[in-house]
Design a protein around this motif. Structure first.
Motif, PDB file in Angstrom:
ATOM      1  N   THR A   1       0.823  -1.094  -0.040  1.00 56.70           N
ATOM      2  CA  THR A   1       0.063   0.051  -0.011  1.00 56.70           C
ATOM      3  C   THR A   1       0.768   1.139  -0.049  1.00 56.70           C
ATOM      4  OG1 THR A   1      -0.028   0.142   2.483  1.00 56.70           O
ATOM      5  CG2 THR A   1      -1.720  -1.220   1.211  1.00 56.70           C
ATOM      6  N   ILE A   2       0.612   2.420  -0.245  1.00 54.10           N
ATOM      7  CA  ILE A   2       1.261   3.560  -0.313  1.00 54.10           C
ATOM      8  C   ILE A   2       1.610   3.957   0.791  1.00 54.10           C
ATOM      9  CG2 ILE A   2      -0.870   5.166  -0.006  1.00 54.10           C
ATOM     10  CD1 ILE A   2       2.034   5.966  -2.187  1.00 54.10           C
ATOM     11  N   TRP A   3       0.780   3.640   2.076  1.00 50.80           N
ATOM     12  CA  TRP A   3       1.444   3.779   3.524  1.00 50.80           C
ATOM     13  C   TRP A   3       2.474   3.133   3.890  1.00 50.80           C
ATOM     14  CZ3 TRP A   3       0.021   8.504   4.276  1.00 50.80           C
ATOM     15  CH2 TRP A   3      -1.231   8.728   4.057  1.00 50.80           C
ATOM     16  N   SER A   4       2.432   1.889   3.465  1.00 54.59           N
ATOM     17  CA  SER A   4       3.701   0.987   3.983  1.00 54.59           C
ATOM     18  C   SER A   4       4.827   1.239   2.886  1.00 54.59           C
ATOM     19  CB  SER A   4       3.143  -0.580   3.349  1.00 54.59           C
ATOM     20  OG  SER A   4       2.806  -0.907   1.989  1.00 54.59           O
ATOM     21  N   LEU A   5       4.592   1.789   1.702  1.00 58.31           N
ATOM     22  CA  LEU A   5       5.705   2.253   1.008  1.00 58.31           C
ATOM     23  C   LEU A   5       6.394   3.598   1.784  1.00 58.31           C
ATOM     24  CD1 LEU A   5       7.319   2.188  -1.697  1.00 58.31           C
ATOM     25  CD2 LEU A   5       5.600   3.768  -2.665  1.00 58.31           C
ATOM     26  N   LEU A   6       5.604   4.146   2.261  1.00 61.63           N
ATOM     27  CA  LEU A   6       6.009   5.558   2.714  1.00 61.63           C
ATOM     28  C   LEU A   6       7.009   5.330   4.065  1.00 61.63           C
ATOM     29  CD1 LEU A   6       3.031   8.273   2.149  1.00 61.63           C
ATOM     30  CD2 LEU A   6       5.201   8.197   0.976  1.00 61.63           C
ATOM     31  N   LYS A   7       6.319   4.323   4.608  1.00 60.61           N
ATOM     32  CA  LYS A   7       7.147   3.898   5.916  1.00 60.61           C
ATOM     33  C   LYS A   7       8.389   3.344   5.640  1.00 60.61           C
ATOM     34  CE  LYS A   7       3.073   3.008   8.792  1.00 60.61           C
ATOM     35  NZ  LYS A   7       2.218   2.039   9.551  1.00 60.61           N
ATOM     36  N   ASN A   8       8.391   2.375   4.445  1.00 59.60           N
ATOM     37  CA  ASN A   8       9.523   1.897   4.068  1.00 59.60           C
ATOM     38  C   ASN A   8      10.787   2.774   3.688  1.00 59.60           C
ATOM     39  OD1 ASN A   8       8.886  -0.737   4.751  1.00 59.60           O
ATOM     40  ND2 ASN A   8       8.206  -1.345   2.688  1.00 59.60           N
ATOM     41  N   ILE A   9      10.378   3.874   2.771  1.00 64.59           N
ATOM     42  CA  ILE A   9      11.300   4.802   2.331  1.00 64.59           C
ATOM     43  C   ILE A   9      11.738   5.966   3.510  1.00 64.59           C
ATOM     44  CG2 ILE A   9      10.495   4.318   0.036  1.00 64.59           C
ATOM     45  CD1 ILE A   9       9.197   7.161  -0.126  1.00 64.59           C
ATOM     46  N   LEU A  10      10.937   6.115   4.238  1.00 62.02           N
ATOM     47  CA  LEU A  10      11.040   7.143   5.216  1.00 62.02           C
ATOM     48  C   LEU A  10      12.617   7.474   6.025  1.00 62.02           C
ATOM     49  CD1 LEU A  10       9.623   9.616   6.663  1.00 62.02           C
ATOM     50  CD2 LEU A  10       9.096   8.101   8.520  1.00 62.02           C
ATOM     51  N   PRO A  11      13.245   6.348   6.342  1.00 59.87           N
ATOM     52  CA  PRO A  11      14.621   6.560   6.846  1.00 59.87           C
ATOM     53  C   PRO A  11      15.538   6.848   5.703  1.00 59.87           C
ATOM     54  CG  PRO A  11      13.550   4.247   7.335  1.00 59.87           C
ATOM     55  CD  PRO A  11      12.612   5.039   6.407  1.00 59.87           C
ATOM     56  N   PHE A  12      15.277   6.566   4.655  1.00 60.06           N
ATOM     57  CA  PHE A  12      16.125   7.045   3.311  1.00 60.06           C
ATOM     58  C   PHE A  12      15.937   8.635   3.052  1.00 60.06           C
ATOM     59  CE2 PHE A  12      15.413   2.623   2.860  1.00 60.06           C
ATOM     60  CZ  PHE A  12      16.690   2.249   2.852  1.00 60.06           C
ATOM     61  N   VAL A  13      14.704   9.014   3.193  1.00 61.26           N
ATOM     62  CA  VAL A  13      14.370  10.280   2.919  1.00 61.26           C
ATOM     63  C   VAL A  13      14.526  11.463   4.119  1.00 61.26           C
ATOM     64  CG1 VAL A  13      12.370  11.961   2.230  1.00 61.26           C
ATOM     65  CG2 VAL A  13      12.589   9.721   1.324  1.00 61.26           C
ATOM     66  N   LEU A  14      14.707  11.218   5.222  1.00 59.80           N
ATOM     67  CA  LEU A  14      14.692  11.769   6.247  1.00 59.80           C
ATOM     68  C   LEU A  14      16.047  12.776   6.139  1.00 59.80           C
ATOM     69  CD1 LEU A  14      13.399  10.194   9.602  1.00 59.80           C
ATOM     70  CD2 LEU A  14      12.418  11.985   8.284  1.00 59.80           C
ATOM     71  N   PRO A  15      17.256  12.279   5.843  1.00 63.33           N
ATOM     72  CA  PRO A  15      18.367  13.064   5.792  1.00 63.33           C
ATOM     73  C   PRO A  15      18.221  14.478   4.637  1.00 63.33           C
ATOM     74  CG  PRO A  15      19.165  10.777   5.626  1.00 63.33           C
ATOM     75  CD  PRO A  15      17.479  10.659   5.657  1.00 63.33           C
ATOM     76  N   TYR A  16      17.401  14.247   3.903  1.00 68.41           N
ATOM     77  CA  TYR A  16      17.009  15.139   3.042  1.00 68.41           C
ATOM     78  C   TYR A  16      15.810  15.981   2.805  1.00 68.41           C
ATOM     79  CZ  TYR A  16      20.443  12.271   0.417  1.00 68.41           C
ATOM     80  OH  TYR A  16      21.643  11.475   0.528  1.00 68.41           O
ATOM     81  N   ARG A  17      15.334  15.925   4.474  1.00 67.88           N
ATOM     82  CA  ARG A  17      14.080  16.644   4.588  1.00 67.88           C
ATOM     83  C   ARG A  17      14.133  18.087   4.105  1.00 67.88           C
ATOM     84  NH1 ARG A  17      15.252  14.896   9.750  1.00 67.88           N
ATOM     85  NH2 ARG A  17      16.323  16.308  11.040  1.00 67.88           N
TER      86      ARG A  17
END
Length: 65
Positions: free
Chosen positions: A16-32
Motif C-alpha cells: 500500500t502507499i502507506w507501507s511504501l512511505l514507511k519503508n522509504i522514510l529512513p532514506f528520505v529523512l536526511p534530505y528533508r
C-alpha cells in the motif's frame, strides 16, 4: 515495518502507499530540508505561472481597447 503492516502486505501480496512511505522514510529523512525547499519552490513557481496568465490577460484587454 511493524508486524501489522507486514502481515497485511503478505496477505494481499501488494504494497500500500502507506507501507511504501514507511519503508522509504529512513532514506528520505536526511534530505528533508531539500524536499521542503523543493515543495516551496514548486508552489512559488505555480503561483508565478498564474501571475503570468493574469498579466497576459490585462495586456490583451489593453490592446483591444
Amino acid at each position: 515495518m511493524d508486524a501489522n503492516t507486514k502481515q497485511q502486505t503478505e496477505q494481499t501480496g501488494r504494497m500500500t502507499i502507506w507501507s511504501l512511505l514507511k519503508n522509504i522514510l529512513p532514506f528520505v529523512l536526511p534530505y528533508r530540508w531539500l524536499i521542503t525547499l523543493t515543495l516551496v519552490l514548486t508552489l512559488v513557481g505555480s503561483l508565478m505561472a498564474q501571475v503570468n496568465a493574469v498579466v497576459l490577460d490585462k495586456a490583451v484587454d489593453a490592446i483591444k481597447q
